[in-house]
Design a protein around this motif. Structure first.
Motif, PDB file in Angstrom:
ATOM      1  N   GLN C 155      41.607 -24.189  19.433  1.00  0.00           N
ATOM      2  CA  GLN C 155      41.531 -24.323  20.880  1.00  0.00           C
ATOM      3  C   GLN C 155      42.467 -25.406  21.380  1.00  0.00           C
ATOM      4  O   GLN C 155      42.936 -26.246  20.642  1.00  0.00           O
ATOM      5  N   GLY C 156      42.719 -25.357  22.659  1.00  0.00           N
ATOM      6  CA  GLY C 156      43.587 -26.390  23.229  1.00  0.00           C
ATOM      7  C   GLY C 156      44.728 -25.767  23.992  1.00  0.00           C
ATOM      8  O   GLY C 156      45.031 -24.589  23.857  1.00  0.00           O
ATOM      9  N   LYS C 157      45.364 -26.594  24.816  1.00  0.00           N
ATOM     10  CA  LYS C 157      46.402 -26.072  25.694  1.00  0.00           C
ATOM     11  C   LYS C 157      47.631 -25.640  24.907  1.00  0.00           C
ATOM     12  O   LYS C 157      48.171 -24.579  25.100  1.00  0.00           O
ATOM     13  N   TRP C 158      48.081 -26.488  23.970  1.00  0.00           N
ATOM     14  CA  TRP C 158      49.328 -26.162  23.290  1.00  0.00           C
ATOM     15  C   TRP C 158      49.211 -24.997  22.322  1.00  0.00           C
ATOM     16  O   TRP C 158      50.118 -24.157  22.251  1.00  0.00           O
ATOM     17  N   PRO C 159      48.119 -24.891  21.578  1.00  0.00           N
ATOM     18  CA  PRO C 159      47.960 -23.676  20.773  1.00  0.00           C
ATOM     19  C   PRO C 159      47.951 -22.431  21.652  1.00  0.00           C
ATOM     20  O   PRO C 159      48.497 -21.389  21.277  1.00  0.00           O
ATOM     21  N   ALA C 231      43.707 -15.981  30.894  1.00  0.00           N
ATOM     22  CA  ALA C 231      42.349 -15.777  31.404  1.00  0.00           C
ATOM     23  C   ALA C 231      41.566 -14.892  30.444  1.00  0.00           C
ATOM     24  O   ALA C 231      40.383 -15.141  30.169  1.00  0.00           O
ATOM     25  N   THR C 232      42.235 -13.889  29.925  1.00  0.00           N
ATOM     26  CA  THR C 232      41.571 -12.993  28.968  1.00  0.00           C
ATOM     27  C   THR C 232      41.126 -13.744  27.727  1.00  0.00           C
ATOM     28  O   THR C 232      39.991 -13.605  27.255  1.00  0.00           O
ATOM     29  N   LEU C 233      42.033 -14.536  27.201  1.00  0.00           N
ATOM     30  CA  LEU C 233      41.697 -15.291  26.003  1.00  0.00           C
ATOM     31  C   LEU C 233      40.548 -16.248  26.261  1.00  0.00           C
ATOM     32  O   LEU C 233      39.608 -16.354  25.467  1.00  0.00           O
ATOM     33  N   SER C 234      40.604 -16.923  27.383  1.00  0.00           N
ATOM     34  CA  SER C 234      39.528 -17.859  27.711  1.00  0.00           C
ATOM     35  C   SER C 234      38.220 -17.121  27.909  1.00  0.00           C
ATOM     36  O   SER C 234      37.162 -17.580  27.494  1.00  0.00           O
ATOM     37  N   PHE C 235      38.312 -15.971  28.540  1.00  0.00           N
ATOM     38  CA  PHE C 235      37.117 -15.146  28.754  1.00  0.00           C
ATOM     39  C   PHE C 235      36.471 -14.803  27.418  1.00  0.00           C
ATOM     40  O   PHE C 235      35.255 -14.781  27.284  1.00  0.00           O
ATOM     41  N   LEU C 236      37.310 -14.567  26.430  1.00  0.00           N
ATOM     42  CA  LEU C 236      36.782 -14.198  25.118  1.00  0.00           C
ATOM     43  C   LEU C 236      36.405 -15.404  24.292  1.00  0.00           C
ATOM     44  O   LEU C 236      35.993 -15.268  23.143  1.00  0.00           O
ATOM     45  N   LEU C 238      38.419 -17.932  23.375  1.00  0.00           N
ATOM     46  CA  LEU C 238      39.516 -18.614  22.697  1.00  0.00           C
ATOM     47  C   LEU C 238      40.315 -19.381  23.734  1.00  0.00           C
ATOM     48  O   LEU C 238      40.125 -19.235  24.913  1.00  0.00           O
ATOM     49  N   GLY C 239      41.233 -20.185  23.305  1.00  0.00           N
ATOM     50  CA  GLY C 239      42.081 -20.869  24.263  1.00  0.00           C
ATOM     51  C   GLY C 239      41.537 -22.237  24.610  1.00  0.00           C
ATOM     52  O   GLY C 239      41.408 -23.108  23.763  1.00  0.00           O
ATOM     53  N   MET C 240      41.224 -22.444  25.857  1.00  0.00           N
ATOM     54  CA  MET C 240      40.796 -23.778  26.275  1.00  0.00           C
ATOM     55  C   MET C 240      39.385 -24.084  25.748  1.00  0.00           C
ATOM     56  O   MET C 240      38.563 -23.191  25.633  1.00  0.00           O
ATOM     57  N   PRO C 241      39.150 -25.357  25.433  1.00  0.00           N
ATOM     58  CA  PRO C 241      37.806 -25.724  24.958  1.00  0.00           C
ATOM     59  C   PRO C 241      36.755 -25.584  26.050  1.00  0.00           C
ATOM     60  O   PRO C 241      37.085 -25.590  27.237  1.00  0.00           O
TER      61      PRO C 241
END
Lengths: 423, 339, 297
Positions: C155-159, C231-236, C238-241
């Motif tokens: 997770q995180g912005k840069w990944p 948004a999709t990744l975050s929804f699932l 993944l992505g932002m903590p």
């Protein structure tokens, strides 16, 4: 060829000053659209470009204006409106085929309306070949398109009349105009690769042209196609008929385009720089073939070109245009040997063949003025060595059959023009 | 071989273009046991030419004759398949890259040869700065100098190509070539896409620059009257080979090769008094394809004087005892044809 | 002999003039500018920093819009399941969307355009090699690629940005390759090479700028795609903590409450996301139409 003018960028795109990209359909183009809508699954017309029928809308626009045409542009009204008597030609008594009077075509540009054709009048008789000569921006191609009704918005035929066999073409409804195009009057364009549909065989394209103006049988169509190809000098027409345009050489393609134009036995064919894109030797072949073809078929030709020498091989009469105006007219040999207008003289003098090798050529100073910023009076005055104060008023057209000119200080007036008007 | 008489030297230049079919096609053919077809275009075959310092050699021919290809070899844009191009004794190319700035090229289409997104001042100055001919600080003055030399105002440097007319753009292209301070120019149809009156201006510009800068020029054109006007000597090309070579007026007044003669006869032209010459005699037949050149003399199928030998044996360019060379088994001069 | 005496209109000025003639595009642009402005000013115009867990009061969780919270300010758009002021969360979420979208877009642009130009200019084996890799990559759905990478990188912005770049650079590369190949055969490139100028210089100073129009078109589409993909990744998940929710996660978190009547937790972030993407697409559409030479009247 490049548009060698100072016109603003936008206007350049709107000017079909010779369609290098083939913006317009072949003479049978409108016919192609018709046949397509009947249900054949052919892509309509050349891959890139607008199709002829939209030009009908320009014609429509003029129709709605009806009889509100301005009575000819302010400058250069025709002397007597006696029609053909004014434009007497070598073939005395020949039928008048096309009568153009005070034709004016305008294009709307960012910097105001540009008159690509301004008060052009001329006649074409049956069996005659006339040459319409001028440089880029002179309006010669636009004149040709205007006659056929192929001017699309933002252009429109603003004024004037074009009569074919006595029928008025300006303002004619689209459907009637379509019936005429390809049948009574046809056009050959500069670049055959864009005029011919790259995805259709030659035979198909010819069939479409024929079916647009009749209902011939398959047999008959094949016969006529073969005959047409043979007439334009294509060897082994059977094989060529089933070929695609890209399988043919440039010269062959142009011959096919010419064959299609002549397919329905038109009375008049307008050719817009048909040999400019071809090699010298092929050009010579086509010129000679056209001459025979025209003589045999009794067809009239309007040959538009910037090349004086080429046009003079065929044309019995020359019409010289500059900045949208017709500035000189007369029998070919006369105009070339003793031009009256300084521009014509300058054009002839700037040919490399006219100067001793290695010596500087006589050049016309400056360049063609932008059509949106024409000088008042004579459009050529800023470049003319003979201009005086009187040139600030537009010169009228002087008519002295068989010649006409539009100049306050015509040249070569001493030697009388021979009544014969030798070619 | 003095490098003054052979200032531009083209020695036995051959240039062929092979189009190799894509990998997938080669693989497919390999699997089915067929041989992959490679079409070879014989653009230029065994051409040797030299241009003396200060001389202008005109190169004439129709499409497919190889004149543009030869020009590009001379200017160092294309590497020849065989042979070498020299300028003042030094090779123009080395290891497939151009090795000199002494020969520059002017292209046919003035719009296409200028970067539409660069101001013309930057276009003109780029080469000289990159090669250290001019310092960045002096670039503007240098550009102004060359713009003036071609008849344009210094302030034109700020404008983009689309704001100029065709003739003006061609002047810019010439200025760009001149800014590199070349000794020789290769001009590929420089006036072909211009109007007649503008053409005259540009031709005069070439003549003037040639006088002022003592340029050596290779002038390529299909327009016989233009070539006749600017060239000291002329070479006629047909299907990749030179068929006739000699002094301009000699060739135009008494051509020795049937193709030259036929070309002159078929070109629409105006007579001295301005009257049009209407009796033009076209050459019969089609231009052969450079992919499949005819056997023997490339012109034999269209030649009015062809004999059996012409289809069997390739004629060699040879001198006829005057400073004229012809590649023909039966040159017109020897046939007693009225010239 | 003078060139046209009108004031010089650079390509940019002409472009802007045409742009302002289309009302829809101008409105979309204004909306976009407003969103960007709000996002930039977020720390100053929001009552709460939604990423600071100490700010959150569970008591205020799931409150409807208009509720006055225990800290004394009004939650204009309600609160989410953790007690975050939705208005603040949305603005901060927009920050993330824009940051990630633009960063990913910019890096993908630079990477893809360079590779594509290199391939188109060099030709031969280089071209074949690069383009086969690109083709291979394009055959994977972007979402799949991004998912796998995000899962791998954590997770995180840069990944997240890395995952998005990897998923998207191929589109730029393919477009740049096509444009560069076609520019390569033009006279001005030959003229530059014949000076002689080095291939690298010609490729990047002459060819690449002329490939810009189609690349800019791709860029506008891809920025919108990046935002949607993020948004999709975050929804699932993944992505932002979880502690720094972007719009996608806000929507995800609020999903379960939709049916129980607490619509605001999902709907308002959803609207914000849609408005952003539509605005970008409308502006992109106009840019695309203007840069398309065939459509020029």
């Amino acid at each position: 060829m490049s548009a060698d003018t100072n016109m603003p960028g936008r206007a350049e795109r709107q000017f079909p000053a010779g369609p290098p990209q083939g913006k317009l359909a072949p003479s049978g183009g409108s016919a192609v659209r018709e046949a397509t809508s009947v249900g054949a699954q052919f892509p309509a017309g050349p891959p890139q470009g607008k199709l002829a029928p939209p030009g009908g809308s320009a014609v429509h626009a003029v129709t709605s204006v009806g009889a509100q045409f301005p009575a000819g542009p302010p400058q250069g009204k025709l002397a007597p409106s006696g029609g053909s008597a004014v434009h007497a030609v070598t073939s005395v008594g020949a039928t008048l085929l096309l009568q153009v009077r005070d034709l004016a075509t305008e294009f709307a540009t960012r910097s105001g309306p540009a008159r690509a054709v301004d008060g052009v009048s001329f006649d074409v008789h049956a069996g005659e070949i006339i040459g319409l000569v001028g440089e880029s921006g002179s309006g010669k191609s636009v004149t040709g398109y205007s006659i056929l009704g192929l001017i699309d918005p933002p252009g429109r035929v603003a004024a004037g009349s074009v009569k074919l066999d006595g029928q008025e073409l300006v303002g004619m409804p689209r459907s009637k105009l379509r019936a005429l195009r390809g049948r009574r009057i046809a056009m050959v364009f500069q670049d055959p690769m864009s005029t011919l549909n790259a995805v259709l065989k030659v035979s198909t394209q010819m069939e479409l042209a024929m079916r647009a103006h009749g209902k011939p049988s398959k047999q008959e169509m094949r016969q006529r196609s073969l005959q047409a190809l043979a007439k334009v000098g294509i060897p082994d027409p059977e094989r060529r008929l089933d070929a695609y345009p890209h399988e043919l050489s440039g010269g062959m393609r142009q011959r096919v385009a010419i064959a299609i134009a002549f397919l329905n036995n038109p009375g008049l064919v307008i050719c817009d720089e048909p040999t400019t894109a071809l090699d010298v030797s092929i050009q010579a072949q086509i010129l000679v073939e056209m001459r025979t073809l025209v003589r045999e078929a009794g067809v009239s030709l309007v040959w538009i070109s910037h090349d004086l020498a080429t046009v003079s091989v065929l044309a019995s009469r020359l019409l010289v245009m500059y900045a949208g105006r017709l500035i000189e007219e007369g029998p070919t040999g006369e105009v070339l040997r003793r031009p009256h207008h300084p521009y014509t003289q300058g054009l002839i003098d700037s040919l490399p063949s006219r100067a001793a090798p290695g010596k500087d050529l006589l050049q016309i100073p400056g360049s063609t003025p932008s059509l949106t910023a024409l000088p008042s009076g004579c459009a050529f005055k800023d470049r003319c060595a003979h201009a005086t104060a009187v040139c600030d008023t537009a010169p009228q057209q002087t008519v002295a059959p068989p010649r006409t000119w539009r100049c306050h200080h015509p040249l070569n007036m001493g030697a009388p023009t021979t009544a014969q008007g030798t070619r | 071989m003095s490098s003054q008489t052979h200032f531009i030297g083209l020695n036995t230049i051959t240039r062929r273009f092979a189009s190799i079919p894509p990998f997938s096609e080669r693989l497919a053919k390999r699997i089915t046991g067929q041989k992959a077809s490679t079409t070879v275009v014989h653009a230029v075959e065994d051409v040797s030419l030299s241009v003396a310092k200060g001389e202008t050699l005109g190169l004439v021919g129709e499409s497919g004759c190889g004149k543009s290809t030869l020009g590009r070899v001379a200017a160092g844009i294309l590497a020849p398949t065989m042979g070498q191009a020299h300028i003042d004794g030094a090779a123009v190319m080395r290891d497939g890259r151009k090795n000199t700035t002494r020969v520059q090229m002017v292209f046919q289409d003035p719009f296409a040869s200028l970067n539409p997104r660069m101001r013309i001042g930057d276009t003109i100055a780029e080469g000289p700065i990159a090669h250290g001919l001019v310092k960045k600080a002096d670039a503007a003055a240098d550009v102004a100098r060359w713009l003036k030399a071609v008849g344009l105002d210094a302030e034109a440097a700020q404008r983009f190509p689309h704001q100029f007319s065709g003739g003006q753009r061609q002047r810019v292209a010439i200025a760009r070539a001149l800014a590199m301070r070349p000794d020789a120019l290769v001009c590929d149809e420089p006036v072909a896409s211009l109007d007649v009156s503008i053409q005259a201006q540009i031709i005069n510009l070439f003549l003037q620059l040639r006088r002022d800068l003592n340029l050596t020029m290779l002038f390529i054109s299909h327009d016989l009257s233009v070539v006749r006007h600017v060239s000291d000597r002329v070479a006629i090309m047909y299907l990749g080979r030179i068929v006739e070579l000699g002094a301009t007026e000699d060739i135009f007044l008494s051509p020795h090769h049937p193709y030259t003669r036929a070309l002159l006869d078929s070109a629409p032209r105006l007579a001295a008094d301005g009257a049009p010459v209407q009796d033009i005699r076209p050459i019969s037949g089609e231009l052969p394809s450079p992919i499949n050149p005819p056997s023997g003399c490339a012109f034999h199928q269209r030649c009015a004087f062809a004999q059996p030998r012409c289809s069997q044996e390739l004629p060699v360019l040879r001198s006829l005892g005057e400073p004229r060379e012809v590649a023909c088994h039966f040159p017109l001069a020897q046939q007693g044809e009225p010239l | 002999m003078n060139a046209a005496t009108r004031p010089i209109e650079t390509p940019l000025r002409g472009f802007l003039r045409e742009f302002t003639q289309d009302q829809v595009a101008v409105v979309a642009f204004v909306v976009l500018a407003l969103i960007v402005l709000l996002a930039l000013l977020a720390p100053w115009i929001t009552p709460q920093d939604p990423y600071d867990l100490s700010n959150l009061v569970l008591m205020d969780a799931r409150r409807p819009p208009g509720h006055v919270g225990s800290k004394g300010f009004t939650h204009w758009l309600g609160t989410d399941a953790q007690g975050r002021d939705l208005y603040s969360a949305i603005l901060y979420g927009l920050r993330i969307s824009l940051q990630v979208g633009l960063m990913a877009g910019a890096i993908a642009f630079a990477l893809g355009a360079s590779l594509g130009t290199l391939a188109g200019f060099a030709g031969g084996r280089t071209e074949t090699l690069i383009m086969r890799i690109i083709d291979l990559q394009l055959s994977f759905p972007a979402i799949l690629l991004a998912l796998v990478l995000a899962a791998l990188l954590g997770q995180g912005k840069w990944p997240l940005i890395a995952a998005l770049v990897t998923a998207q650079y191929a589109y730029f590369a393919r477009t740049a390759h096509g444009a560069a190949s076609s520019e390569r055969s033009k006279d001005y490139v030959e003229a530059a090479l014949s000076t002689p100028l080095s291939s690298a210089r010609v490729a990047f100073r002459h060819v690449l700028p002329n490939c810009m129009p189609p690349l800019i078109v791709v860029a506008t589409v891809q920025v919108a795609n990046s935002i949607a993909l993020e948004a999709t990744l975050s929804f699932l998940g993944l992505g932002m903590p979880v502690s720094e929710p972007s719009l996608g996660m806000l929507i995800a978190n609020g999903f379960q409450y939709m049916l129980s009547g607490r619509y605001w937790i999902s709907i308002y972030p959803g609207i914000a996301l849609i408005v952003l993407i539509v605005a970008i697409n409308l502006v992109g559409d106009q840019i695309r139409d203007q840069l398309n030479p065939r459509l020029k009247r």
